[in-house]
Design a protein around this motif. Structure first.
Motif, PDB file in Angstrom:
ATOM      1  N   GLU A 281       0.801  -1.307  -0.032  1.00 55.21           N
ATOM      2  CA  GLU A 281      -0.033  -0.183  -0.099  1.00 55.21           C
ATOM      3  C   GLU A 281       0.994   1.299  -0.036  1.00 55.21           C
ATOM      4  OE1 GLU A 281      -2.938   0.178  -0.397  1.00 55.21           O
ATOM      5  OE2 GLU A 281      -3.815  -1.949   0.189  1.00 55.21           O
ATOM      6  N   GLY A 282       2.306   0.989   0.014  1.00 53.36           N
ATOM      7  CA  GLY A 282       2.955   2.210  -0.242  1.00 53.36           C
ATOM      8  C   GLY A 282       3.556   2.874   0.956  1.00 53.36           C
ATOM      9  N   VAL A 283       3.478   1.986   2.196  1.00 51.08           N
ATOM     10  CA  VAL A 283       3.885   2.557   3.325  1.00 51.08           C
ATOM     11  C   VAL A 283       5.279   2.051   3.640  1.00 51.08           C
ATOM     12  CG1 VAL A 283       3.493   2.437   5.750  1.00 51.08           C
ATOM     13  CG2 VAL A 283       1.594   2.248   4.449  1.00 51.08           C
ATOM     14  N   LEU A 284       5.895   3.116   4.072  1.00 46.80           N
ATOM     15  CA  LEU A 284       7.672   2.764   4.383  1.00 46.80           C
ATOM     16  C   LEU A 284       7.674   1.988   5.324  1.00 46.80           C
ATOM     17  CD1 LEU A 284      10.565   3.273   3.327  1.00 46.80           C
ATOM     18  CD2 LEU A 284      10.539   5.423   4.616  1.00 46.80           C
ATOM     19  N   VAL A 285       8.504   0.853   5.368  1.00 47.57           N
ATOM     20  CA  VAL A 285       8.717   0.115   6.645  1.00 47.57           C
ATOM     21  C   VAL A 285      10.106  -0.143   6.860  1.00 47.57           C
ATOM     22  CG1 VAL A 285       8.233  -2.028   7.716  1.00 47.57           C
ATOM     23  CG2 VAL A 285       6.380  -1.047   5.885  1.00 47.57           C
ATOM     24  N   LEU A 286      10.579   0.189   8.012  1.00 47.54           N
ATOM     25  CA  LEU A 286      11.895  -0.024   8.359  1.00 47.54           C
ATOM     26  C   LEU A 286      12.040  -1.461   9.396  1.00 47.54           C
ATOM     27  CD1 LEU A 286      13.012   3.556   9.130  1.00 47.54           C
ATOM     28  CD2 LEU A 286      13.433   2.382   7.018  1.00 47.54           C
ATOM     29  N   VAL A 287      12.924  -2.144   9.045  1.00 50.93           N
ATOM     30  CA  VAL A 287      13.353  -3.406   9.760  1.00 50.93           C
ATOM     31  C   VAL A 287      14.676  -3.417   9.966  1.00 50.93           C
ATOM     32  CG1 VAL A 287      13.368  -5.946   9.667  1.00 50.93           C
ATOM     33  CG2 VAL A 287      11.481  -4.665   8.481  1.00 50.93           C
ATOM     34  N   SER A 288      14.669  -3.353  11.376  1.00 48.34           N
ATOM     35  CA  SER A 288      16.148  -3.276  11.960  1.00 48.34           C
ATOM     36  C   SER A 288      16.618  -4.559  13.045  1.00 48.34           C
ATOM     37  CB  SER A 288      16.456  -2.058  12.716  1.00 48.34           C
ATOM     38  OG  SER A 288      15.570  -1.823  13.716  1.00 48.34           O
ATOM     39  N   THR A 289      17.702  -4.831  13.065  1.00 45.91           N
ATOM     40  CA  THR A 289      18.022  -5.798  14.094  1.00 45.91           C
ATOM     41  C   THR A 289      19.276  -5.403  14.760  1.00 45.91           C
ATOM     42  OG1 THR A 289      19.638  -6.598  12.140  1.00 45.91           O
ATOM     43  CG2 THR A 289      17.393  -7.947  12.433  1.00 45.91           C
ATOM     44  N   GLU A 290      18.974  -5.408  16.177  1.00 40.72           N
ATOM     45  CA  GLU A 290      20.142  -4.805  17.036  1.00 40.72           C
ATOM     46  C   GLU A 290      21.386  -6.078  17.221  1.00 40.72           C
ATOM     47  OE1 GLU A 290      18.467  -3.610  20.724  1.00 40.72           O
ATOM     48  OE2 GLU A 290      17.420  -1.839  19.890  1.00 40.72           O
ATOM     49  N   SER A 291      20.830  -7.327  17.092  1.00 45.76           N
ATOM     50  CA  SER A 291      21.545  -8.441  17.113  1.00 45.76           C
ATOM     51  C   SER A 291      20.958  -9.332  16.280  1.00 45.76           C
ATOM     52  CB  SER A 291      21.670  -9.064  18.660  1.00 45.76           C
ATOM     53  OG  SER A 291      20.268  -9.344  19.009  1.00 45.76           O
ATOM     54  N   VAL A 292      21.339 -10.601  16.311  1.00 47.42           N
ATOM     55  CA  VAL A 292      21.127 -11.792  15.662  1.00 47.42           C
ATOM     56  C   VAL A 292      19.506 -12.214  15.961  1.00 47.42           C
ATOM     57  CG1 VAL A 292      21.381 -14.004  14.821  1.00 47.42           C
ATOM     58  CG2 VAL A 292      23.320 -12.441  15.024  1.00 47.42           C
ATOM     59  N   GLU A 293      19.214 -12.045  17.401  1.00 50.02           N
ATOM     60  CA  GLU A 293      17.927 -12.443  17.542  1.00 50.02           C
ATOM     61  C   GLU A 293      17.013 -11.604  17.689  1.00 50.02           C
ATOM     62  OE1 GLU A 293      20.732 -12.931  19.288  1.00 50.02           O
ATOM     63  OE2 GLU A 293      21.273 -14.908  18.925  1.00 50.02           O
ATOM     64  N   HIS A 294      17.451 -10.216  18.088  1.00 50.48           N
ATOM     65  CA  HIS A 294      16.490  -9.160  18.362  1.00 50.48           C
ATOM     66  C   HIS A 294      16.134  -8.369  17.216  1.00 50.48           C
ATOM     67  CE1 HIS A 294      14.258  -6.192  21.029  1.00 50.48           C
ATOM     68  NE2 HIS A 294      14.624  -5.195  20.195  1.00 50.48           N
ATOM     69  N   ILE A 295      14.573  -8.650  16.753  1.00 45.66           N
ATOM     70  CA  ILE A 295      14.221  -7.688  15.595  1.00 45.66           C
ATOM     71  C   ILE A 295      13.347  -6.751  15.996  1.00 45.66           C
ATOM     72  CG2 ILE A 295      12.983  -8.129  13.488  1.00 45.66           C
ATOM     73  CD1 ILE A 295      14.062 -11.169  13.774  1.00 45.66           C
ATOM     74  N   GLU A 296      13.382  -5.572  14.890  1.00 45.11           N
ATOM     75  CA  GLU A 296      11.945  -4.455  15.526  1.00 45.11           C
ATOM     76  C   GLU A 296      11.965  -4.023  14.046  1.00 45.11           C
ATOM     77  OE1 GLU A 296      13.583  -1.173  17.750  1.00 45.11           O
ATOM     78  OE2 GLU A 296      13.753  -2.274  19.365  1.00 45.11           O
ATOM     79  N   ILE A 297      10.468  -3.703  13.933  1.00 48.27           N
ATOM     80  CA  ILE A 297       9.757  -3.361  12.756  1.00 48.27           C
ATOM     81  C   ILE A 297       9.061  -2.051  13.003  1.00 48.27           C
ATOM     82  CG2 ILE A 297       8.013  -3.671  10.870  1.00 48.27           C
ATOM     83  CD1 ILE A 297       8.459  -6.911  11.678  1.00 48.27           C
ATOM     84  N   GLY A 298       9.581  -1.037  12.357  1.00 51.48           N
ATOM     85  CA  GLY A 298       9.004   0.416  12.448  1.00 51.48           C
ATOM     86  C   GLY A 298       8.337   1.072  11.185  1.00 51.48           C
ATOM     87  N   PHE A 299       7.096   1.565  11.459  1.00 55.46           N
ATOM     88  CA  PHE A 299       6.471   2.251  10.226  1.00 55.46           C
ATOM     89  C   PHE A 299       5.613   3.515  10.774  1.00 55.46           C
ATOM     90  CE2 PHE A 299       3.782  -1.330  11.687  1.00 55.46           C
ATOM     91  CZ  PHE A 299       2.529  -0.586  11.767  1.00 55.46           C
ATOM     92  N   ALA A 300       5.183   4.342   9.946  1.00 55.49           N
ATOM     93  CA  ALA A 300       4.244   5.335  10.176  1.00 55.49           C
ATOM     94  C   ALA A 300       2.999   5.437   9.405  1.00 55.49           C
ATOM     95  CB  ALA A 300       4.997   6.692   9.955  1.00 55.49           C
ATOM     96  N   LEU A 301       1.930   5.535  10.097  1.00 59.13           N
ATOM     97  CA  LEU A 301       0.755   5.296   9.459  1.00 59.13           C
ATOM     98  C   LEU A 301      -0.465   6.550   9.952  1.00 59.13           C
ATOM     99  CD1 LEU A 301      -0.897   3.690   7.346  1.00 59.13           C
ATOM    100  CD2 LEU A 301      -1.534   2.044   9.344  1.00 59.13           C
ATOM    101  N   GLY A 302      -0.654   7.275   9.038  1.00 60.90           N
ATOM    102  CA  GLY A 302      -1.402   8.322   9.529  1.00 60.90           C
ATOM    103  C   GLY A 302      -0.678   9.238  10.360  1.00 60.90           C
TER     104      GLY A 302
END
Length: 378
Positions: A281-302
């Protein structure tokens, strides 16, 4: 004439003497009347009702970093909660990282012992008292009430029972002789003279009926346990992007063909891949990993910023999902994340409660349509 008067006088004196020597009727009857037993009722002294002592609440400010845990949650945070409750004697179950009935009961006991609202939900107040306070009280064993006599004691005078006279039967005359018509007992023949009796064969129809009865009476050995639902793809289903009016697809491993993305199901819950849906749907999504096991997904909506954080266990499965909206802990119906085909799937109800994205299910066409919120369409 004098003789007649003398006789009458003598009779009068004899009658008066007999009347004076007659015993009193009441005294005679009193010797034969059984006295009425006296019933003694023991009265119970009323006991004062003790008033419950209020449990003092530990004064401590709730830590906003703690995430609320409740029934259905899984992950390392639930395991940490179980270990802390077990250390103080409230949790006695298995350390399975699953927030089930045993964990909820242990949380209720802990909350009650510390003056908190005993709702079985480990919120910020409960977790702050458990983790950060140095005044945590150990669990007290449940006292076993001692039996008490709640009935009144009635004391009655005991009377010795007079044994009834026993009579022995008296036999008159000589014992009866056997009649001549009585049939003599069967004579027992020696073993050598007894004829061997052949066993009676069962008719074929009776054997068939007996076999049918035995087969019908055989106990059922099938297990009545209902298997747990598994996380599996919804076959022949597709995901449609309502705004773009396209099917959601991903490239194959060789990059030569676009494959349609399928929703997944776990029981009655439908799971959707959040990242491909947002990117479609055209939303920018950022996927970052601080380590091999830890995962974070960030995005802006509205007008909001969303962040999802979780870890992966040794099997590569995501666990311990935490959801934030504008850096505040967000409450969602089901806090769960799954991985399939290299994508992270979340329950559709949780995505709707978090972002406002809605889903339409068409069973006839086997199609799941994604509707973005109105603010995003503008």
């Amino acid at each position: 004439m004098d003789l007649l008067k003398t006789l009458v006088l003598y009779m009068t004196m004899v009658f008066a003497s007999s009347v004076q020597n007659t015993p009193d009727v009441e005294m005679v009857m009193a010797q034969y009347v059984t006295p009425t037993p006296t019933v003694v009722v023991a009265t119970e002294t009323p006991r004062p009702t003790p008033s419950p002592t209020p449990v003092p609440t530990i004064a401590i400010s709730p830590n906003p970093e703690y995430k609320t845990l409740q029934m259905g949650d899984r992950g390392e945070q639930v395991l940490k909660l179980q270990q802390a409750l077990s250390e103080y004697g409230y949790y006695e179950g298995e350390m399975d990282s699953a927030y089930g009935n045993q964990t909820r009961y242990a949380v209720e006991r802990f909350q009650y012992a510390h003056g908190l609202v005993a709702d079985g939900i480990a919120g910020k107040n409960t977790l702050t008292v458990l983790y950060d306070s140095n005044q945590v009280r150990y669990a007290q064993p449940t006292p076993t009430p001692s039996p008490e006599a709640d009935q009144l004691t009635v004391a009655l005078p005991q009377e010795s029972a007079t044994p009834a006279p026993s009579f022995e039967p008296i036999t008159l005359g000589e014992p009866a002789q056997e009649t001549a018509d009585a049939e003599p007992a069967d004579e027992v023949l020696p073993v050598e003279e007894q004829e061997e009796t052949e066993p009676t064969e069962m008719p074929q129809e009776a054997e068939e009926e007996a076999d049918a009865t035995e087969s019908a009476v055989e106990p059922a050995t099938e297990s009545t346990n209902v298997p747990e639902p598994s996380f599996a793809a919804m076959e022949d289903w597709c995901i449609r992007l309502d705004a773009a009016d396209l099917l959601l697809t991903i490239n194959s491993e060789d990059g030569m063909e676009a494959m349609p993305v399928q929703p997944y199901a776990l029981g009655d819950l439908i799971y959707v891949p959040l990242v491909p849906a947002l990117e479609g749907e055209g939303v920018l999504v950022l996927v970052s990993t601080e380590s091999v096991e830890h995962i974070e997904i960030g995005f802006a909506l509205g007008n909001h910023l969303y962040r999802l954080a979780f870890t992966e266990n040794q099997e590569g499965e995501p666990v311990g999902l935490e959801v934030y909206c504008d850096n505040e802990t967000a409450e969602v119906p089901v806090l769960d994340v799954r991985q399939a085909e290299g994508m992270y799937y979340l329950p559709a109800d949780s995505v709707t409660a978090l972002t406002g994205i809605t889903f339409t299910v068409n069973d006839d066409e086997k199609l799941l349509t994604i509707h973005m919120p109105a603010a995003q369409e503008e």
